[in-house]
Design an enzyme around this catalytic site. Structure first.
Site, PDB file in Angstrom:
ATOM      1  N   ASP A  14      29.212 104.445  19.158  1.00 53.01           N
ATOM      2  CA  ASP A  14      30.385 104.231  18.301  1.00 53.01           C
ATOM      3  C   ASP A  14      30.552 105.325  17.241  1.00 53.01           C
ATOM      4  OD1 ASP A  14      30.752 101.854  19.704  1.00 53.01           O
ATOM      5  OD2 ASP A  14      29.527 100.719  18.275  1.00 53.01           O
ATOM      6  N   LYS A  17      33.162 109.139  19.917  1.00 53.49           N
ATOM      7  CA  LYS A  17      33.218 109.988  21.116  1.00 53.49           C
ATOM      8  C   LYS A  17      34.609 109.968  21.749  1.00 53.49           C
ATOM      9  CE  LYS A  17      29.925 107.452  22.800  1.00 53.49           C
ATOM     10  NZ  LYS A  17      29.523 106.698  21.607  1.00 53.49           N
ATOM     11  N   GLY A  41      32.970 101.201  24.339  1.00 47.08           N
ATOM     12  CA  GLY A  41      34.302 100.928  23.809  1.00 47.08           C
ATOM     13  C   GLY A  41      34.716 102.183  23.081  1.00 47.08           C
ATOM     14  N   HIS A  42      35.607 102.949  23.668  1.00 46.55           N
ATOM     15  CA  HIS A  42      36.005 104.240  23.103  1.00 46.55           C
ATOM     16  C   HIS A  42      37.440 104.138  22.591  1.00 46.55           C
ATOM     17  CE1 HIS A  42      32.749 106.452  25.670  1.00 46.55           C
ATOM     18  NE2 HIS A  42      32.254 105.558  24.845  1.00 46.55           N
ATOM     19  N   THR A  43      37.598 104.383  21.291  1.00 45.93           N
ATOM     20  CA  THR A  43      38.894 104.177  20.650  1.00 45.93           C
ATOM     21  C   THR A  43      39.634 105.495  20.463  1.00 45.93           C
ATOM     22  OG1 THR A  43      37.762 102.449  19.418  1.00 45.93           O
ATOM     23  CG2 THR A  43      39.995 103.014  18.689  1.00 45.93           C
ATOM     24  N   THR A 135      25.632  93.797  25.227  1.00 46.62           N
ATOM     25  CA  THR A 135      27.072  93.535  25.233  1.00 46.62           C
ATOM     26  C   THR A 135      27.423  92.433  26.249  1.00 46.62           C
ATOM     27  OG1 THR A 135      27.407  95.249  26.883  1.00 46.62           O
ATOM     28  CG2 THR A 135      27.632  95.922  24.575  1.00 46.62           C
ATOM     29  N   GLN A 230      27.671 105.353  24.923  1.00 42.47           N
ATOM     30  CA  GLN A 230      26.557 104.935  24.060  1.00 42.47           C
ATOM     31  C   GLN A 230      26.117 106.122  23.185  1.00 42.47           C
ATOM     32  OE1 GLN A 230      26.277 103.794  27.674  1.00 42.47           O
ATOM     33  NE2 GLN A 230      27.619 102.317  26.719  1.00 42.47           N
ATOM     34  N   THR A 245      19.951 100.805  25.766  1.00 44.22           N
ATOM     35  CA  THR A 245      20.726 100.418  26.936  1.00 44.22           C
ATOM     36  C   THR A 245      19.927 100.843  28.173  1.00 44.22           C
ATOM     37  OG1 THR A 245      22.925 100.421  27.938  1.00 44.22           O
ATOM     38  CG2 THR A 245      22.161 102.534  27.033  1.00 44.22           C
ATOM     39  N   ALA A 308      33.948  97.827  19.161  1.00 47.10           N
ATOM     40  CA  ALA A 308      35.181  97.949  19.958  1.00 47.10           C
ATOM     41  C   ALA A 308      35.078  97.161  21.264  1.00 47.10           C
ATOM     42  CB  ALA A 308      35.460  99.423  20.256  1.00 47.10           C
ATOM     43  N   THR A 309      33.862  96.746  21.652  1.00 47.89           N
ATOM     44  CA  THR A 309      33.689  95.988  22.887  1.00 47.89           C
ATOM     45  C   THR A 309      33.477  94.504  22.605  1.00 47.89           C
ATOM     46  OG1 THR A 309      32.801  97.899  24.035  1.00 47.89           O
ATOM     47  CG2 THR A 309      32.235  95.776  24.977  1.00 47.89           C
ATOM     48  N   PRO A 313      30.001  92.667  13.981  1.00 49.48           N
ATOM     49  CA  PRO A 313      29.897  93.588  12.839  1.00 49.48           C
ATOM     50  C   PRO A 313      28.801  94.605  13.102  1.00 49.48           C
ATOM     51  CG  PRO A 313      29.251  91.332  12.214  1.00 49.48           C
ATOM     52  CD  PRO A 313      29.701  91.278  13.638  1.00 49.48           C
ATOM     53  N   GLY A 425      39.787 110.898   9.764  1.00 47.89           N
ATOM     54  CA  GLY A 425      40.579 109.686   9.989  1.00 47.89           C
ATOM     55  C   GLY A 425      40.594 109.396  11.474  1.00 47.89           C
TER      56      GLY A 425
END
Ligand code: GDP
Ligand code: IMO
Ligand code: MG
Length: 440
Positions: A14, A17, A41-43, A135, A230, A245, A308-309, A313, A425
């Site tokens: 997180d 990436k 989970g890639h945002t 996860t 990861q 993982t 994101a997955t 928290p 940002g």
């Protein structure tokens, strides 16, 4: 000639990436995922619009780019089709997604019994020592089957009799666990088999020889971007084992994970937050929760540090330079992309970890034994913060506050490679590129 670039998480995942792969994709022809699965989970944020990807490479927002899923990935077909559908709905993909997304024949498949096993194990371990906090996507069980030589590969889905034979062998053992240890229903061979045949039919147009596409692309002077999932500290060999993982997240995983030789990668960019986070259990030397819970929460709030997955928290803490240096060394990182610097905007002072104390001694690397790792105390260097400065608006390195410039210098001096990008940002635009990783 342009270099081929790898983007690798330098911490516990997180780091950002997805944002960087999206950014670098404009300069690449082929974008490939080579390990992990939908535990990722890639945002990506483009003009304020957010996309979260779990399986499809983060180059997909750039029209016409070919996105590849390598043999080192574990693929849950249901998640894959859900993601394709979402991208079609949002107008990113048109009616022939199989022209842009190719999946290796050798990629291992996550099946319902992998997800179930992951969940049952997690429930059983809850609150006990050894709980990983996965996860629950079936990642570990799918990789276990792969190395135990009973995994189902994508290509098997197109070979019914082989498929049935392999499933029979796999379920024989699984069902002993389900019924005996977990006292739950056995998996039905017929149901799993029918599911596999259906998934095979649907996946067929996407299946390709990804290794060959990549190597031919490289011969044709195409530029390849390798997308890590990861983070380095979750690597099955070099992470905080067993709290990791189940794949090789280090740069070495690229070669086995998509079938290109080491010479195919010339630039390796480590993605690191200006602080640290971790989801799930396991050691985290600079974690603030125990010593300064309010500060930990403040960083979580400002940084929107929620998975994101899974939405969990994220634990937060100061930047750990010892681990970053370790990460640079093991991965051969040629530069660092420093992410989320804006999150530290309001702080009077900041700390960075430069060593550890263990049993009265100072050490400069995490010990191999997990018990010792859990006992290390961080040694900090305190640096001045850049207080109220709004770094989100900054577009050139010289306009960064002097304190952030010196924060960057401390990192570079410690880890021995340059910071090539500063992210201020979440948006694609909120990025300060100091050096292009594609240039010689
Ligand atoms: P990944 O798994 O490494 O791709 O990272 P994630 O997407 O799971 O988590 C990174 C989060 O930070 C996402 O919500 C991003 O939109 C966000 N992000 C990325 N870069 C920045 C940044 O520079 N500043 C802030 N405030 N957020 C960022
Ligand atoms: P991205 O690509 C953060 C963590 C889980 C758990 C451990 C094992 O978004 O950076 P698994 O389900 O893989 O068996 O869980 O690894 N984990 C991640 N943490 N980001 C990720 O991916 C992660 N993928 C797995 O929280 O501690
Ligand atoms: Mg993530």
């Amino acid at each position: 000639m342009k270099k081929n670039v790898a983007v690798i998480g330098a911490q516990w995942g997180d780091e950002g990436k997805g944002k960087i792969v999206d950014l670098y994709s404009s300069q690449s022809d082929l974008i490939v995922r080579y390990q992990g699965g939908n535990n990722a989970g890639h945002t990506l944020v483009v003009n304020g619009r957010k996309t979260v990807l779990h399986l499809i490479p983060s180059g997909i927002l750039h029209p016409g780019k070919v996105c590849l899923i390598g043999n080192g990935v574990v693929l849950d077909p249901l998640v894959f089709f859900e993601e394709v559908e979402t991208l079609i709905q949002s107008g990113v993909l048109s009616d022939a997604p199989e022209k842009l997304i190719r999946i290796s024949e050798r990629t291992h498949v996550i099946l319902p019994y992998h997800r179930k096993l992951d969940r049952l194990r997690e429930e059983r371990a809850k609150g006990r020592k050894g709980e990983i906090g996965t996860t629950v996507r079936g990642i570990g069980p799918a990789y276990e089957d792969k190395v135990a030589r009973r995994g189902i590969q994508v290509i098997d889905l197109l070979h019914p009799s082989l498929l049935k034979e392999k499933l029979e062998r796999s379920l024989e053992e699984k069902n002993v666990l389900f019924k005996g240890l977990f006292q739950t229903d056995a998996a039905s061979l017929q149901e799993v088999y029918d599911h596999c045949l259906k998934m095979g039919e649907l996946l067929k147009p996407y299946i390709a020889n990804v290794r060959s596409i990549l190597n031919q692309g490289i011969r044709d002077k195409k530029t390849v971007l390798f997308e890590g999932a990861q983070g380095m500290l979750l690597d099955v060999d070099w992470g905080t084992y067993p709290y990791v993982t189940s794949s090789s997240t280090v740069s070495g995983g690229i070669f086995s994970g998509c079938g290109v030789p080491p010479a195919a990668v010339q630039s390796i960019i480590g993605i690191a937050k200006a602080y640290c986070t971790r989801v799930g259990t396991g050691p985290f030397p600079t974690e603030l929760e125990k010593t300064q819970p309010e500060l930990a929460q403040e960083i979580r709030r400002i940084g929107a540090e929620f998975g994101a997955t899974t939405g969990r928290p994220r634990r937060t803490g100061w930047l750990d330079l010892v681990l970053l240096k370790y990460s640079v060394e093991i991965n051969g990182m040629t530069g660092i992309a420093l992410m989320k610097t804006d999150v530290l905007d309001g702080f009077e002072e900041l700390k960075v970890c430069t060593g550890y104390r263990l049993n009265g001694r100072t050490i400069d690397e995490l010990p191999a034994c997990i018990e010792d790792t859990e006992g290390v105390e961080p040694v900090y260097q305190t640096l001045k913060g850049w207080k109220k400065y709004n770094t989100r608006a900054v577009r050139s390195k010289n306009d960064l506050p002097a304190e952030l410039q010196s924060y960057i210098r401390v990192i570079e001096d410690f880890v021995g490679v340059p910071v090539v990008l500063v992210s201020t940002g979440p948006d694609r635009e909120e990025t300060l590129q100091i050096r292009s990783p594609f240039d010689n």
